[in-house]
Design a protein around this motif. Structure first.
Motif, PDB file in Angstrom:
ATOM      1  N   PHE A 152      -1.862 -39.218 -23.844  1.00 43.47           N
ATOM      2  CA  PHE A 152      -2.949 -38.536 -24.536  1.00 43.47           C
ATOM      3  C   PHE A 152      -2.755 -37.026 -24.397  1.00 43.47           C
ATOM      4  O   PHE A 152      -2.136 -36.548 -23.437  1.00 43.47           O
ATOM      5  CB  PHE A 152      -4.300 -38.938 -23.934  1.00 43.47           C
ATOM      6  CG  PHE A 152      -4.769 -40.304 -24.343  1.00 43.47           C
ATOM      7  CD1 PHE A 152      -5.296 -40.521 -25.607  1.00 43.47           C
ATOM      8  CD2 PHE A 152      -4.687 -41.379 -23.468  1.00 43.47           C
ATOM      9  CE1 PHE A 152      -5.736 -41.779 -25.997  1.00 43.47           C
ATOM     10  CE2 PHE A 152      -5.119 -42.636 -23.837  1.00 43.47           C
ATOM     11  CZ  PHE A 152      -5.646 -42.836 -25.114  1.00 43.47           C
ATOM     12  N   ASP A 153      -3.300 -36.276 -25.348  1.00 47.47           N
ATOM     13  CA  ASP A 153      -3.203 -34.820 -25.239  1.00 47.47           C
ATOM     14  C   ASP A 153      -4.160 -34.313 -24.168  1.00 47.47           C
ATOM     15  O   ASP A 153      -5.002 -35.046 -23.642  1.00 47.47           O
ATOM     16  CB  ASP A 153      -3.485 -34.158 -26.591  1.00 47.47           C
ATOM     17  CG  ASP A 153      -4.870 -34.497 -27.137  1.00 47.47           C
ATOM     18  OD1 ASP A 153      -5.867 -34.272 -26.432  1.00 47.47           O
ATOM     19  OD2 ASP A 153      -4.941 -35.002 -28.282  1.00 47.47           O
ATOM     20  N   PHE A 154      -4.034 -33.036 -23.859  1.00 47.85           N
ATOM     21  CA  PHE A 154      -4.786 -32.439 -22.751  1.00 47.85           C
ATOM     22  C   PHE A 154      -6.299 -32.593 -22.953  1.00 47.85           C
ATOM     23  O   PHE A 154      -7.013 -33.029 -22.049  1.00 47.85           O
ATOM     24  CB  PHE A 154      -4.423 -30.955 -22.628  1.00 47.85           C
ATOM     25  CG  PHE A 154      -5.135 -30.244 -21.531  1.00 47.85           C
ATOM     26  CD1 PHE A 154      -4.617 -30.217 -20.239  1.00 47.85           C
ATOM     27  CD2 PHE A 154      -6.347 -29.587 -21.768  1.00 47.85           C
ATOM     28  CE1 PHE A 154      -5.289 -29.556 -19.211  1.00 47.85           C
ATOM     29  CE2 PHE A 154      -7.022 -28.924 -20.749  1.00 47.85           C
ATOM     30  CZ  PHE A 154      -6.488 -28.917 -19.472  1.00 47.85           C
ATOM     31  N   GLY A 155      -6.799 -32.253 -24.134  1.00 46.59           N
ATOM     32  CA  GLY A 155      -8.237 -32.299 -24.377  1.00 46.59           C
ATOM     33  C   GLY A 155      -8.798 -33.700 -24.318  1.00 46.59           C
ATOM     34  O   GLY A 155      -9.858 -33.933 -23.705  1.00 46.59           O
ATOM     35  N   THR A 156      -8.106 -34.665 -24.963  1.00 44.28           N
ATOM     36  CA  THR A 156      -8.578 -36.054 -24.946  1.00 44.28           C
ATOM     37  C   THR A 156      -8.541 -36.624 -23.541  1.00 44.28           C
ATOM     38  O   THR A 156      -9.444 -37.373 -23.136  1.00 44.28           O
ATOM     39  CB  THR A 156      -7.727 -36.914 -25.893  1.00 44.28           C
ATOM     40  OG1 THR A 156      -7.724 -36.345 -27.200  1.00 44.28           O
ATOM     41  CG2 THR A 156      -8.250 -38.333 -25.959  1.00 44.28           C
ATOM     42  N   LEU A 160     -11.737 -38.225 -21.616  1.00 43.67           N
ATOM     43  CA  LEU A 160     -11.719 -39.606 -21.137  1.00 43.67           C
ATOM     44  C   LEU A 160     -12.030 -39.677 -19.645  1.00 43.67           C
ATOM     45  O   LEU A 160     -12.869 -40.488 -19.209  1.00 43.67           O
ATOM     46  CB  LEU A 160     -10.357 -40.247 -21.426  1.00 43.67           C
ATOM     47  CG  LEU A 160     -10.045 -40.584 -22.882  1.00 43.67           C
ATOM     48  CD1 LEU A 160      -8.568 -40.903 -23.047  1.00 43.67           C
ATOM     49  CD2 LEU A 160     -10.893 -41.757 -23.360  1.00 43.67           C
ATOM     50  N   SER A 161     -11.359 -38.866 -18.865  1.00 43.26           N
ATOM     51  CA  SER A 161     -11.556 -38.929 -17.414  1.00 43.26           C
ATOM     52  C   SER A 161     -12.967 -38.494 -17.022  1.00 43.26           C
ATOM     53  O   SER A 161     -13.609 -39.122 -16.171  1.00 43.26           O
ATOM     54  CB  SER A 161     -10.512 -38.064 -16.697  1.00 43.26           C
ATOM     55  OG  SER A 161     -10.619 -36.705 -17.072  1.00 43.26           O
ATOM     56  N   ASP A 166     -18.258 -39.887 -14.951  1.00 47.23           N
ATOM     57  CA  ASP A 166     -19.715 -39.798 -15.103  1.00 47.23           C
ATOM     58  C   ASP A 166     -20.358 -41.176 -15.141  1.00 47.23           C
ATOM     59  O   ASP A 166     -21.474 -41.381 -14.642  1.00 47.23           O
ATOM     60  CB  ASP A 166     -20.069 -39.022 -16.377  1.00 47.23           C
ATOM     61  CG  ASP A 166     -20.104 -37.521 -16.152  1.00 47.23           C
ATOM     62  OD1 ASP A 166     -20.159 -37.109 -14.979  1.00 47.23           O
ATOM     63  OD2 ASP A 166     -20.069 -36.769 -17.144  1.00 47.23           O
ATOM     64  N   TRP A 167     -19.681 -42.130 -15.768  1.00 45.90           N
ATOM     65  CA  TRP A 167     -20.203 -43.496 -15.865  1.00 45.90           C
ATOM     66  C   TRP A 167     -20.219 -44.169 -14.490  1.00 45.90           C
ATOM     67  O   TRP A 167     -21.131 -44.935 -14.169  1.00 45.90           O
ATOM     68  CB  TRP A 167     -19.339 -44.304 -16.830  1.00 45.90           C
ATOM     69  CG  TRP A 167     -19.797 -45.699 -17.078  1.00 45.90           C
ATOM     70  CD1 TRP A 167     -19.451 -46.823 -16.382  1.00 45.90           C
ATOM     71  CD2 TRP A 167     -20.705 -46.138 -18.089  1.00 45.90           C
ATOM     72  NE1 TRP A 167     -20.064 -47.926 -16.892  1.00 45.90           N
ATOM     73  CE2 TRP A 167     -20.852 -47.538 -17.961  1.00 45.90           C
ATOM     74  CE3 TRP A 167     -21.406 -45.475 -19.103  1.00 45.90           C
ATOM     75  CZ2 TRP A 167     -21.659 -48.293 -18.790  1.00 45.90           C
ATOM     76  CZ3 TRP A 167     -22.223 -46.245 -19.935  1.00 45.90           C
ATOM     77  CH2 TRP A 167     -22.344 -47.621 -19.783  1.00 45.90           C
ATOM     78  N   ILE A 168     -19.223 -43.858 -13.653  1.00 46.48           N
ATOM     79  CA  ILE A 168     -19.081 -44.530 -12.363  1.00 46.48           C
ATOM     80  C   ILE A 168     -19.928 -43.881 -11.263  1.00 46.48           C
ATOM     81  O   ILE A 168     -20.513 -44.580 -10.426  1.00 46.48           O
ATOM     82  CB  ILE A 168     -17.590 -44.547 -11.949  1.00 46.48           C
ATOM     83  CG1 ILE A 168     -16.788 -45.478 -12.875  1.00 46.48           C
ATOM     84  CG2 ILE A 168     -17.431 -44.987 -10.501  1.00 46.48           C
ATOM     85  CD1 ILE A 168     -15.307 -45.448 -12.621  1.00 46.48           C
ATOM     86  N   LEU A 176     -18.263 -31.318 -17.566  1.00 46.11           N
ATOM     87  CA  LEU A 176     -18.044 -30.457 -18.725  1.00 46.11           C
ATOM     88  C   LEU A 176     -17.728 -31.258 -19.983  1.00 46.11           C
ATOM     89  O   LEU A 176     -18.269 -31.001 -21.058  1.00 46.11           O
ATOM     90  CB  LEU A 176     -16.914 -29.463 -18.427  1.00 46.11           C
ATOM     91  CG  LEU A 176     -16.535 -28.519 -19.571  1.00 46.11           C
ATOM     92  CD1 LEU A 176     -17.735 -27.650 -19.967  1.00 46.11           C
ATOM     93  CD2 LEU A 176     -15.323 -27.665 -19.183  1.00 46.11           C
ATOM     94  N   ASN A 177     -16.847 -32.249 -19.858  1.00 45.89           N
ATOM     95  CA  ASN A 177     -16.456 -33.063 -21.011  1.00 45.89           C
ATOM     96  C   ASN A 177     -16.965 -34.504 -20.903  1.00 45.89           C
ATOM     97  O   ASN A 177     -16.448 -35.382 -21.582  1.00 45.89           O
ATOM     98  CB  ASN A 177     -14.931 -33.085 -21.147  1.00 45.89           C
ATOM     99  CG  ASN A 177     -14.342 -31.708 -21.371  1.00 45.89           C
ATOM    100  OD1 ASN A 177     -14.642 -31.060 -22.369  1.00 45.89           O
ATOM    101  ND2 ASN A 177     -13.512 -31.239 -20.436  1.00 45.89           N
TER     102      ASN A 177
END
Length: 376
Positions: A152-156, A160-161, A166-168, A176-177
């Protein structure tokens, strides 16, 4: 000129009416009738055969669920046989399980069990420790997996991470993302962030960014999801077993840990490692099995009855050797005792999860096959 007289001597010729020839019946009519009859017979035969097949399938399906005791008993018997075979194999190697070449991947065949006529049994034994722990990865490790391995690219990657972490995590503070409950309440239907570890890998479908990258428009898992599910586990959190890890998992571990995986299985006496090589200075790896998923499928007809057990091996030379509760002889008839008596039996597995109608996870090919099992 006078008119000629009729010849009196000549006799009038008798008038003969030619009999009409009988009309022949057209042959094509009888042939058409025969073809039509044959077509009807074929159609009826097809319909009767189709009805019989569907009726048999329905009866086979109903026989499973209308007689659950017999089928469930047989399925659990095969589970017990499988666990007993796995334990025996482990005791041969000093109570250690390393890789499927020891024989534990086919416990029914190892035990020499003859399956009764009319039954079909398949057993799948899978090492959960051959995958990375998705729930316990740090942000750095997760970014490395997404960016370097899945490309994946840097932004994606950061989106994702951050969304997954945040979900966990237990709080509602958005990265931030990332995304938290307030973001998911705008969904249709609305829902809250779990704020706890993933329970299944399919749970990723609920998380922002993940549902777009790993699932199609209909919500079905795509190829990236298949790759990911072969690399990570949401159940196991220990060290990755080098013997059962896939090539992608080994490469990810090696690149992140600074060691080489190309020569990992060179020069070994067995087709598997019994200990982590000295060249691998990584606390996140091991060479032993510590968590197994055993899935038993029993077929009577086309519909299977399935049970799946998640077990931790707990072998020793003494564990379960006598099979007797305290104060009883090993040849005494078995009974359901107290919790203390059951604990004293020293059952060689700790059963963490037991479910029915669960097909288990898709298996992956260990990377060492590419080094060890190539015909010379």
């Amino acid at each position: 000129m006078l008119p000629q007289k009729p010849d009196l001597d000549s006799k009038p010729k008798p008038f003969h009416r030619e009999a009409a020839a009988p009309q022949a019946r057209p042959r094509h009519r009888s042939g058409s009738v025969l073809i039509a009859v044959l077509a009807i017979v074929v159609l009826l035969s097809f319909m009767v055969t189709r009805f019989i097949n569907e009726a048999m399938n329905d009866l086979e399906y109903r026989s499973i669920f209308n007689e659950p005791v017999e089928v469930r008993t047989f399925a659990y018997s095969m589970m017990e046989v499988s666990l007993a075979a796995i334990q025996e194999i482990g005791l041969i190697d000093d109570g250690k399980l390393y890789a499927s070449e020891q024989g534990w991947s086919d416990p029914i065949n190892y035990a020499g069990i003859e399956i009764p006529a009319g039954w079909e049994v398949s057993v799948e034994v899978q090492d959960e420790g051959g995958r990375l722990s998705l729930n316990t990865m740090t942000e750095e490790q997760l970014n490395y997996l997404l960016e370097e391995t899945l490309e994946f690219d840097f932004g994606t990657t950061r989106e994702l991470s951050s969304s997954l972490l945040d979900w966990i995590d237990a709080d509602n503070n958005r990265r931030l993302n990332g995304a938290e409950t307030e973001d998911y309440l705008s969904e249709d239907p609305p829902y809250r962030a779990a704020n706890s570890p993933l329970q299944t890998i399919e749970e990723l479908q609920l998380i922002n960014a993940w549902k777009d990258e790993f699932f199609d428009d209909e919500g079905r898992p795509n190829e990236l999801f298949e790759r990911l599910s072969n690399m990570v586990s949401v159940i196991y959190s220990g060290g990755v077993n080098l013997n059962t890890a896939s090539q992608e998992v080994l490469e990810t571990l090696a690149d992140a840990g600074g060691w080489q995986d190309e020569y990992l299985f060179d020069g070994i006496d067995e087709p598997y490692l019994k200990e982590v090589p000295a060249t691998v200075n990584d606390s996140a790896v091991t060479a032993e099995v510590s968590l197994l998923r055993v899935t038993v499928r029993v077929y009577r007809g086309q519909v299977p009855f399935m049970i799946s057990a998640l077990v931790e091996p707990n072998f020793s030379q003494e564990a379960g050797s006598s099979g007797a509760a305290p104060g009883r002889q090993s040849d005494d008839p078995p009974k359901t005792g107290t919790a203390e008596e059951q604990d004293a039996l020293a059952y060689p597995f700790k059963i963490l999860q037991l479910t029915e109608y669960d097909s288990g996870l898709k298996t992956s090919t260990p990377a060492r096959y590419s080094e060890v099992d190539i015909p010379q």
